[in-house]
Design a protein around this motif. Structure first.
Motif, PDB file in Angstrom:
ATOM      1  N   TRP A  44       0.842  -1.205   0.000  1.00  0.00           N
ATOM      2  CA  TRP A  44       0.000   0.000   0.000  1.00  0.00           C
ATOM      3  C   TRP A  44       0.867   1.242   0.000  1.00  0.00           C
ATOM      4  O   TRP A  44       1.857   1.331   0.730  1.00  0.00           O
ATOM      5  CB  TRP A  44      -0.910  -0.001   1.227  1.00  0.00           C
ATOM      6  N   SER A  86      -8.181  -4.552  -6.689  1.00  0.00           N
ATOM      7  CA  SER A  86      -6.806  -4.644  -6.219  1.00  0.00           C
ATOM      8  C   SER A  86      -6.524  -6.080  -5.805  1.00  0.00           C
ATOM      9  O   SER A  86      -7.377  -6.972  -5.951  1.00  0.00           O
ATOM     10  CB  SER A  86      -6.594  -3.685  -5.034  1.00  0.00           C
ATOM     11  N   ASP A  91      -5.282  -2.131   0.671  1.00  0.00           N
ATOM     12  CA  ASP A  91      -6.112  -1.319  -0.233  1.00  0.00           C
ATOM     13  C   ASP A  91      -7.584  -1.528   0.070  1.00  0.00           C
ATOM     14  O   ASP A  91      -8.368  -0.562   0.186  1.00  0.00           O
ATOM     15  CB  ASP A  91      -5.858  -1.721  -1.691  1.00  0.00           C
ATOM     16  N   THR A 132      -8.567   1.819  -8.485  1.00  0.00           N
ATOM     17  CA  THR A 132      -7.665   0.697  -8.702  1.00  0.00           C
ATOM     18  C   THR A 132      -6.226   1.195  -8.676  1.00  0.00           C
ATOM     19  O   THR A 132      -5.932   2.323  -8.241  1.00  0.00           O
ATOM     20  CB  THR A 132      -7.990  -0.004 -10.030  1.00  0.00           C
ATOM     21  N   ARG A 133      -5.320   0.394  -9.144  1.00  0.00           N
ATOM     22  CA  ARG A 133      -3.911   0.734  -9.275  1.00  0.00           C
ATOM     23  C   ARG A 133      -3.413   0.119 -10.574  1.00  0.00           C
ATOM     24  O   ARG A 133      -4.147  -0.604 -11.258  1.00  0.00           O
ATOM     25  CB  ARG A 133      -3.121   0.205  -8.084  1.00  0.00           C
ATOM     26  N   GLN A 156      -5.647   4.873  -7.314  1.00  0.00           N
ATOM     27  CA  GLN A 156      -5.586   5.174  -5.891  1.00  0.00           C
ATOM     28  C   GLN A 156      -4.515   6.224  -5.597  1.00  0.00           C
ATOM     29  O   GLN A 156      -4.634   6.998  -4.635  1.00  0.00           O
ATOM     30  CB  GLN A 156      -5.297   3.891  -5.115  1.00  0.00           C
TER      31      GLN A 156
END
Length: 556
Positions: A44, A86, A91, A132-133, A156
Motif C-alpha cells: 500500500w 486490487s 487497499d 484501482t492501481r 488510488q
C-alpha cells in the motif's frame, strides 16, 4: 492476553457499534491515537507517496478521512457502491473504512479474477466509480463505455492529503443496522461470482456474539493472509482493531511467503484460507521458527487433516492444568473455521489439538448465534447419518446478492440458506463436510464425494502432497448431486518432493479405496502441481479441470 472485562463490557454495551463505524468508536473506549494498530506488507502506498510499515490509530484515522474526502470530491454519496479493484488487503481495508465513513458501499473485487469475468461482474454492480492501481487502470477505463457507466475510474495514487478537506460536515456517517457497507464476491469456481453484500449489522453480528460469550477475545498479534476481497479479511481486520490486537496485513497467501511472514512479524495467530495452510504443510518446516504461533485459523472450506497434523507439530499453545495454573505445551492448535462469503462470519469451528484423535471431515457444531441442518431435496430436515444439503440460519447472513434477486432466492430452501455444501451430522450435532454440491459425482457404483475421497487418500499415503478427484462422462451427460447422468471418476495425484511414483497409480489408489469400501476410480495419474487449475483463492477449478482432465487423466 485477553481483552479486559471492563473493555469487553464497554464494547458490548455500545449499541451503535457495527462494522460500518468500528474505527470511529475506538476513542470512546479510551484508545490512544498514538497506539500502533496496523502493520503493513509494503503493498500500500500512502497519500503522501511513502510506504509506511505500521500505522498508529491516529494515522489510520487520518488516512481514512483523506480517502473519504477524495470520494466525496468525486460525487460519491451514501448508499452509492464503488468498486475497489486490487490484490492488496490494505487497499481493500482502507477504502472500505473510508467509504463506510460517508455511508457508501465498497465492492471489493480481486484483480486476479479473469478479465472478462471481472468486467461482467463489475458491470452488474452498477457502481458509481472504480478505484484501482496499475496495471489494471487502463483496462478498467473500458467501463466508461458501459451502458450505465461509472462516473470515474481512478488510480488510488490520485488521492492526496489535500482531499481530507472535502469530508462532509456530517462525517462520520451514522449507520442504521441494515445499511449496506460491503459487497464481497464468492470464489467464482462455477462461473460469474455471486455478489453477497453485508450490512452494518451482519458483518459484525457473529464477532460481537462470540465476544458476548467470552470467546475470540485475544489481544495477541494476528497475521491476516486472507484474500483481501473476502469478508473474512475485513471482519478480522475490524475485530482486531476493536479488541486492540495488533493486525498484520499480508497480501501474499503462498505457503512459503506466509512462513517468511511469521518469522518476520512473530504473530500469535495466523489466519488464511485452506490452500495457504496446505502449501505451508508441504514446505520443509524443520528449520522454520514458528515458536510464536499459538493458533492457525483456516477459513473457507474444510481443511484436510493430513495438512493440519503437520502444522500441529509446530508452535505452542496455552492450557490451564488441573492445578488451575496456566502453562504452555508444545504444538499450536488448528481451528478449522468453516464459512463462506455469504455467512458474514464463520458459523462452525472445530479445534484440532496436538495429540488429539482426528474426527476426519468434522467441521464442528454450529456456533450459538447460528442454526444448521442437513436438508433433503424437498426441504425436510434429515436425521443424523443422512447426507443432505447444508442449510443455515443466522443474523450474520448476507441479506442478498447485489442486483441479483433471482439468484438470491434460488439459494433458499424451507427457510434455510443453502451454502452449496453436502454434509451429515452425528447424534451429538457435530457436522461433517463431504463435498460441494457442484463437485459430487454420480457414478454407477453410487456417489463419489470428492473432498471426502481426497481426505481419505491423503491420510492413507504420506507420499501424496495433494490430489483431486474429477468426473468424466460422455459429451452432453450431466452428472452430480442435482443431475441424473453417471460418470467415471479419475484421480490426479501430486506427490511430495522426492517420492517415488507408484508403478501403477490406478491400482495403488484403488487398493486404498477398496479397503475403505469406497467406489474405485477408473484411472489415476501423477501430475505436476501446476497442471491443476486453481482460482483466485486457491480453490481447485473443477469446472475448468473437467475440460482438461481427458488429456491429463486418460490421454485423449
Amino acid at each position: 492476553m485477553m481483552i479486559s472485562e471492563e473493555l469487553r463490557r464497554r464494547i458490548l454495551d455500545d449499541r451503535a457499534l457495527g462494522a460500518g463505524n468500528a474505527l470511529h468508536r475506538l476513542p470512546l473506549y479510551g484508545r490512544s491515537p498514538d497506539e500502533r494498530v496496523l502493520w503493513l506488507d509494503g503493498t500500500w502506498q500512502a497519500p503522501a507517496g511513502d510506504h509506511p510499515e505500521v500505522l498508529t490509530l491516529g494515522e489510520l484515522q487520518e488516512v481514512v478521512a483523506t480517502y473519504a474526502g477524495f470520494y466525496r470530491r468525486n460525487g460519491v454519496r451514501a448508499k452509492d457502491a464503488v468498486a475497489i479493484v486490487s490484490t492488496s488487503i490494505t487497499d481493500f481495508a482502507l477504502n472500505l473504512l473510508a467509504l463506510t465513513s460517508i455511508g457508501a458501499v465498497a465492492s471489493l473485487v480481486n484483480a486476479n479474477m479473469p478479465r472478462e469475468t471481472r468486467r461482467e461482474y463489475i458491470r452488474r454492480q452498477r457502481v458509481v466509480g472504480i478505484v484501482t492501481r496499475e496495471p489494471w487502470h487502463q483496462e478498467l477505463r473500458g467501463h466508461l463505455s458501459d451502458e450505465e457507466p461509472p462516473a470515474f475510474v481512478a488510480l488510488q495514487t490520485e488521492i492526496t492529503p489535500a482531499d481530507r478537506a472535502h469530508r462532509p460536515e456530517s462525517y462520520p456517517f451514522r449507520h442504521a443496522p441494515n445499511d449496506p457497507i460491503l459487497i464481497s464476491h464468492s470464489s467464482g469456481t462455477t462461473g460469474i461470482p455471486k455478489s453477497a453484500f453485508h450490512t452494518h449489522e451482519t458483518l459484525f453480528h457473529g464477532a460481537l456474539s462470540r465476544l458476548s460469550d467470552g470467546l475470540d477475545c485475544s489481544t495477541r498479534a494476528r497475521l491476516l493472509a486472507l484474500p483481501g476481497h473476502h469478508v473474512s479479511a475485513m471482519s478480522n481486520t475490524l475485530l482486531g482493531l476493536v479488541l486492540g490486537a495488533p493486525v498484520i496485513h499480508f497480501t501474499d497467501p503462498s505457503g512459503k511467503a506466509v512462513l517468511d511472514g511469521i518469522e518476520k512479524y512473530r504473530p500469535t495467530i495466523v489466519f488464511g484460507f485452506t490452500h495457504t495452510f496446505m502449501e505451508m504443510a508441504g514446505e520443509d518446516l524443520s528449520d522454520r521458527d514458528l515458536s510464536c504461533v499459538e493458533g492457525f485459523y483456516a477459513s473457507g472450506d474444510a481443511a484436510h487433516v493430513v495438512h493440519i497434523k503437520r502444522l500441529l507439530a509446530k508452535g505452542r499453545h496455552p492450557v490451564t492444568g488441573r492445578d488451575l495454573k496456566p502453562k504452555t505445551l508444545p504444538g499450536a492448535i488448528f481451528l478449522d473455521i468453516f464459512g463462506s462469503t455469504e455467512m458474514g462470519y464463520v458459523l462452525f469451528d472445530y479445534v484440532h489439538r496436538p495429540g488429539a484423535p482426528s474426527m476426519g471431515r468434522c467441521i464442528g457444531r454450529p456456533m450459538r448465534f447460528a442454526e444448521a441442518v442437513a436438508l433433503s431435496e424437498e426441504g425436510a430436515v434429515l436425521p443424523p447419518g443422512q447426507v443432505g444439503r447444508l442449510g443455515v440460519r443466522s443474523r450474520s447472513l448476507t441479506p442478498g446478492f447485489w442486483n441479483d434477486n433471482v439468484r438470491w432466492h434460488q439459494q433458499w430452501l424451507a427457510g434455510y440458506f443453502l451454502t452449496g455444501d453436502l454434509v451429515y451430522r452425528d447424534g451429538g450435532n457435530n457436522f461433517y463436510h463431504l463435498d460441494r454440491t457442484t463437485d459430487a459425482i454420480r457414478t454407477a457404483d453410487g456417489f463419489v464425494y470428492s473432498a471426502y475421497t481426497e481426505e481419505l487418500l491423503l491420510g492413507e499415503y504420506e507420499e501424496i502432497r495433494d490430489c483431486t478427484v474429477v468426473g468424466l462422462a460422455d459429451e452432453g451427460v450431466r452428472f452430480g448431486w442435482e443431475d441424473e447422468g453417471v460418470a467415471e471418476t479419475y484421480l490426479l495425484l501430486n506427490l511430495v518432493e522426492g517420492a517415488t511414483p507408484p508403478a501403477d497409480p490406478t491400482a495403488w489408489v484403488n487398493a486404498a479405496l477398496t479397503k475403505h469400501g469406497l467406489p474405485e476410480v477408473a484411472g489415476a495419474v501423477v501430475v505436476a502441481e501446476d497442471s491443476i487449475p486453481v482460482g483466485i483463492t486457491g480453490k481447485v477449478l473443477k469446472r475448468v479441470l473437467r475440460e482438461r482432465a481427458r488429456t491429463l487423466a486418460v490421454g485423449d
